[in-house]
Design a protein around this motif. Structure first.
Motif, mmCIF file in Angstrom:
data_model
loop_
_atom_site.group_PDB
_atom_site.id
_atom_site.type_symbol
_atom_site.label_atom_id
_atom_site.label_comp_id
_atom_site.label_asym_id
_atom_site.label_seq_id
_atom_site.Cartn_x
_atom_site.Cartn_y
_atom_site.Cartn_z
ATOM 1 N N LYS A 274 -8.395 26.776 44.045
ATOM 2 C CA LYS A 274 -9.721 26.792 43.762
ATOM 3 C C LYS A 274 -10.764 26.069 44.822
ATOM 4 N N ALA A 275 -10.382 24.914 45.241
ATOM 5 C CA ALA A 275 -10.973 24.384 46.485
ATOM 6 C C ALA A 275 -11.048 25.312 47.581
ATOM 7 N N VAL A 276 -10.301 26.046 47.893
ATOM 8 C CA VAL A 276 -10.538 27.165 48.853
ATOM 9 C C VAL A 276 -11.302 28.420 48.677
ATOM 10 N N GLY A 277 -11.586 28.431 47.403
ATOM 11 C CA GLY A 277 -12.486 29.624 46.892
ATOM 12 C C GLY A 277 -11.872 30.623 45.999
ATOM 13 N N ALA A 278 -10.590 30.352 45.229
ATOM 14 C CA ALA A 278 -10.583 31.011 44.294
ATOM 15 C C ALA A 278 -11.389 31.023 43.119
ATOM 16 N N ARG A 279 -11.832 32.255 42.644
ATOM 17 C CA ARG A 279 -12.693 32.509 41.325
ATOM 18 C C ARG A 279 -11.662 32.212 40.070
ATOM 19 N N ARG A 280 -12.190 32.052 39.069
ATOM 20 C CA ARG A 280 -11.645 31.937 37.651
ATOM 21 C C ARG A 280 -10.654 33.175 37.475
ATOM 22 N N ARG A 281 -11.412 34.322 37.957
ATOM 23 C CA ARG A 281 -10.555 35.680 37.681
ATOM 24 C C ARG A 281 -9.371 35.726 38.578
ATOM 25 N N ASP A 282 -9.615 35.030 39.781
ATOM 26 C CA ASP A 282 -8.355 35.232 40.783
ATOM 27 C C ASP A 282 -7.212 34.283 40.174
ATOM 28 N N ILE A 283 -7.392 33.168 39.727
ATOM 29 C CA ILE A 283 -6.487 32.343 38.996
ATOM 30 C C ILE A 283 -5.580 32.988 37.958
ATOM 31 N N GLN A 284 -6.477 33.736 36.869
ATOM 32 C CA GLN A 284 -6.216 34.276 35.701
ATOM 33 C C GLN A 284 -5.426 35.535 36.133
ATOM 34 N N GLN B 201 -3.489 36.192 38.681
ATOM 35 C CA GLN B 201 -2.434 35.694 39.380
ATOM 36 C C GLN B 201 -1.527 35.242 38.369
ATOM 37 N N PHE B 202 -1.906 34.672 37.358
ATOM 38 C CA PHE B 202 -0.962 34.252 36.213
ATOM 39 C C PHE B 202 -0.272 35.487 35.322
ATOM 40 N N LEU B 203 -1.313 36.162 34.945
ATOM 41 C CA LEU B 203 -1.363 37.326 34.038
ATOM 42 C C LEU B 203 -0.146 38.351 34.841
ATOM 43 N N ILE B 204 -0.471 38.539 36.261
ATOM 44 C CA ILE B 204 0.559 39.249 36.766
ATOM 45 C C ILE B 204 1.782 38.836 36.830
ATOM 46 N N GLU B 205 1.978 37.399 37.073
ATOM 47 C CA GLU B 205 3.164 36.795 36.697
ATOM 48 C C GLU B 205 3.842 37.015 35.283
ATOM 49 N N SER B 206 3.210 36.853 34.313
ATOM 50 C CA SER B 206 3.780 36.931 32.845
ATOM 51 C C SER B 206 4.104 38.535 32.821
ATOM 52 N N MET C 101 -8.144 39.637 47.088
ATOM 53 C CA MET C 101 -6.635 39.578 47.122
ATOM 54 C C MET C 101 -6.418 41.015 46.375
ATOM 55 N N THR C 102 -5.617 41.862 46.826
ATOM 56 C CA THR C 102 -5.269 43.072 46.455
ATOM 57 C C THR C 102 -4.142 43.058 45.328
ATOM 58 N N LEU C 103 -4.075 43.839 44.477
ATOM 59 C CA LEU C 103 -3.289 43.998 43.495
ATOM 60 C C LEU C 103 -1.791 43.980 43.910
ATOM 61 N N PHE C 104 -1.449 44.761 45.187
ATOM 62 C CA PHE C 104 -0.014 44.436 45.686
ATOM 63 C C PHE C 104 0.332 43.092 46.215
ATOM 64 N N GLU C 105 -0.701 42.346 46.698
ATOM 65 C CA GLU C 105 -0.615 41.013 47.241
ATOM 66 C C GLU C 105 -0.327 40.077 45.980
ATOM 67 N N GLY C 106 -0.863 40.478 44.974
ATOM 68 C CA GLY C 106 -0.885 39.744 43.752
ATOM 69 C C GLY C 106 0.592 39.769 43.292
ATOM 70 N N VAL C 107 1.092 40.989 43.016
ATOM 71 C CA VAL C 107 2.336 41.145 42.797
ATOM 72 C C VAL C 107 3.442 40.696 43.414
#
Lengths: 400, 232
Positions: A312-322, A324-329, A1-7
């Motif tokens: 997570k089930a479809v393959g998100a790693r810890r870093r991906d989830i972290q 995602q939420f960091l970008i939100e905050s 996932m790119t940063l742009f998509e994350g944002v």
């Protein structure tokens, strides 16, 4: 996932809860706006003071009495400046272009039924030189008027505005502390808001002492050096003369001599300190905003437990989830920072035009407030995002 | 070589101070292309087994080889990568992201696989389950059967070797359920290994092989003789 998509996905999820996102941002918005407004007013005040002091003569030295402790303990002895000091300076200090002894006090100025609370300044004609004053109309009082305690007065522009509604009415009689004075001149406006010479009335020294203030000592003595080069030299010989006059040997001086440069430095240091202090308080409100973000992010993680499980089930790693939420905050705090910045600049402008204060919004204040807001988002988003990243996918998928 | 090899796998949970033995030594192998059901009463350990096979969990003891790779020792992030590449999940509750449309839901595994041109693959996957025209609908705008089809499209989009389905028809009426099973049959025909956890004997009857779990052990391993059931 790119940063742009994350944002983009962070913005989507923030938009899904518009009111909540806005309320969460509010802390940051207020914090950033407060920092910018405080700094803008502080910087404006500084610029104002600078302008006023620079309006005084450039070669100016100001002598004022100061307190000192007694020789045998903490008894405070108040220093005094007298006519003898003035005469001693006049006869013994060279390279001086003007000496203006001054007495000052609060008075009311009355013209017909108009009353204005102002300050009276009693001095000699030399005050024109030392304070760089310019007349708009009429004349200043003469040495002979000073000697004869003439009841003549020259008015500052604010006073003219207040009691004459801005009209120049020479030869009218105004009452200062009930004593009638003849108006012989009016000053040009000098600018500066706090304690400006515009809001003063100038009378001869002897008149002020005997008819208005009943005081034999002097408040201040202004000394203009003959040129900028000799300011230090003049200051040195003033110190020597006054020490001899006051019989100061090994103790503290009971007077203070300040050059304009010193006053400038002191003033700007004081206002800078005050600004920093207030901005610090405003930054604390930013921190509080950060706590709000953390709170909402924790709620959001709890609400979206199932989503985390799916990802997570479809393959998100810890870093991906972290991430995602960091970008939100961070998006919350950065957007809050932008809105707060705009509001802060707006309020600064508004305060400037509505209250007539000088406000200056420095670029560094905007940058500091903005970066601090972003840092708040990352810092307070870290714990919730970490918590989300470490969740067990099985538990998450079971979560109702 | 077998696709899945489970050897003496045990799984023990601690609930409070009590140890719960969910799996007590299970061994079996699954060849590529099999169509298999795991059955058993509640608490028999079939969900635990499912989680292990899906690389969502690691065994307490024993080994699990997925495509020759020992999964028991891998880190969480490596497991995530394995799930992403090798396994597609289909859940009883569909488990779609409610705010994303069908297409975005299907794109999700590709996103975590780091694939940039996702649109085309996602559209193809949706077409395979017959939902090409519903790509821009959100889950709540879709019927239960359609939601489950989106979930299946998501499961197959990254071309995994295995699809793990947990009671895939549990929340559907029987007709829609049969449609879903038909989709599974079709997928199996293309070579994908299908493992279904179910209570429903009808579903199990359609499978080539049924593993019966009882008390954390493999009680029975039945091969339903069915023509054309062998892997291509």
């Amino acid at each position: 996932m790119t940063l742009f998509e994350g944002v983009r996905s962070a913005l989507t999820s923030l938009l899904a809860n518009k009111l909540r996102s806005f309320l969460t941002m509010l802390g940051v918005i207020i914090g950033v706006a407060a920092v910018i407004v405080v700094v803008a007013i502080g910087e404006g005040l500084k610029a104002d003071v600078m302008q006023r002091i620079q309006g005084l003569g450039t070669n100016l030295l100001m002598i004022s009495p100061s307190s000192r402790s007694g020789r045998h303990g903490p008894v405070v002895r108040r220093g005094r400046l007298t006519d003898d000091d003035w005469e001693a300076i006049e006869s013994k200090v060279t390279n001086v272009s003007a000496i203006a002894p001054i007495v000052q006090g609060s008075v009311t100025v009355k013209y017909r039924n108009r009353t204005h609370a102002s300050r009276v300044l009693g001095s000699t004609p030399d005050i024109m030189t030392t304070q760089n004053l310019t007349l708009a109309a009429g004349r200043f009082f003469t040495t002979s008027e000073e000697r004869s305690r003439a009841r003549v007065v020259v008015l500052g522009s604010t006073v003219v505005e207040e009691i004459f509604y801005g009209r120049v009415l020479l030869e009218e009689t105004v009452r200062i502390k009930g004593v009638p004075f003849r108006v012989i001149g009016v000053f040009e406006e000098k600018g500066g808001s706090w304690g400006s010479p515009d809001d003063q009335v100038y009378v001869p020294l002897s008149t002020a002492r005997q008819r208005l203030l009943g005081r034999s000592t002097l408040s201040t003595i202004y000394v203009s050096a003959a040129s900028t080069k000799v300011v230090a030299e003049v200051e040195e010989s003033l110190t020597q003369v006054l020490r001899r006059q006051h019989r100061v040997r090994n103790e503290e001086d009971d007077f203070r001599i300040r050059s304009q440069e010193e006053i400038l430095t002191t003033m700007s240091e004081t206002s800078a300190m005050l600004t920093r202090f207030l901005a610090g308080i405003a930054l604390v409100s930013l921190l509080v905003g950060g706590v709000g973000i953390m709170n909402i992010m924790l709620v959001s993680v709890a609400e979206r437990t199932r989503e985390i499980g799916i990802r997570k089930a479809v393959g998100a790693r810890r870093r991906d989830i972290q991430t995602q939420f960091l970008i939100e905050s961070t998006a919350l705090s950065v957007i809050g920072g932008i809105i707060g910045g705009i509001i802060g600049i707006g309020i600064s402008k508004l305060v400037g035009s509505a209250l007539g204060w000088t406000t200056v919004v420095p670029l560094w204040a905007i940058l500091v407030a903005f970066l601090f807001a972003a840092a708040v988002g990352v810092f307070f988003g870290y714990y919730p995002s970490r918590k989300a990243a470490l969740l067990d996918p099985i538990e998450c998928l079971r979560y109702e | 070589m077998s696709l899945i090899e489970v050897r003496d796998v045990e799984k023990t949970y601690t609930m409070g101070s009590m140890a719960v033995h969910a799996l007590r030594g299970v061994s079996f192998t699954i060849a590529p292309g099999e169509y298999l059901a795991i059955m058993g009463p509640s608490g028999s350990g079939k969900s635990t087994l499912m989680n292990l096979l899906g690389c969502l969990d690691k065994p307490s003891a024993g080994t699990y080889l997925l495509d020759g790779e020992d999964v028991s020792q891998l880190s969480d992030d490596r497991l995530a990568a394995l799930r992403n590449r090798h396994i597609g999940f289909v859940f009883q509750q569909f488990n779609l992201l409610p705010r994303a449309n069908a297409l975005q839901n299907v794109e999700l595994p590709l996103q975590y696989a780091g694939i940039h041109d996702r649109r085309e693959k996602a559209v193809t996957a949706l077409a395979k389950v017959g939902l090409a025209d519903r790509a821009h609908h959100r889950p709540r705008e879709l019927s239960g059967g359609e939601q489950q089809r989106v979930a299946i499209a998501r499961a197959i989009v990254n071309e995994p070797a295995i699809i793990l389905a947990d009671e895939p028809t549990g929340n559907l009426d029987s007709r829609t359920g049969r449609d879903i099973l038909q989709v599974f049959d079709d997928l199996n025909q293309t070579g994908i290994t299908l493992i279904t956890v179910t209570h429903d004997p009808d579903i199990a009857a359609g499978c080539h092989r049924v593993l019966h779990m009882v008390d954390g052990k493999l009680a029975n391993d039945v091969n339903n003789k069915r023509p054309g059931g062998e892997a291509p």
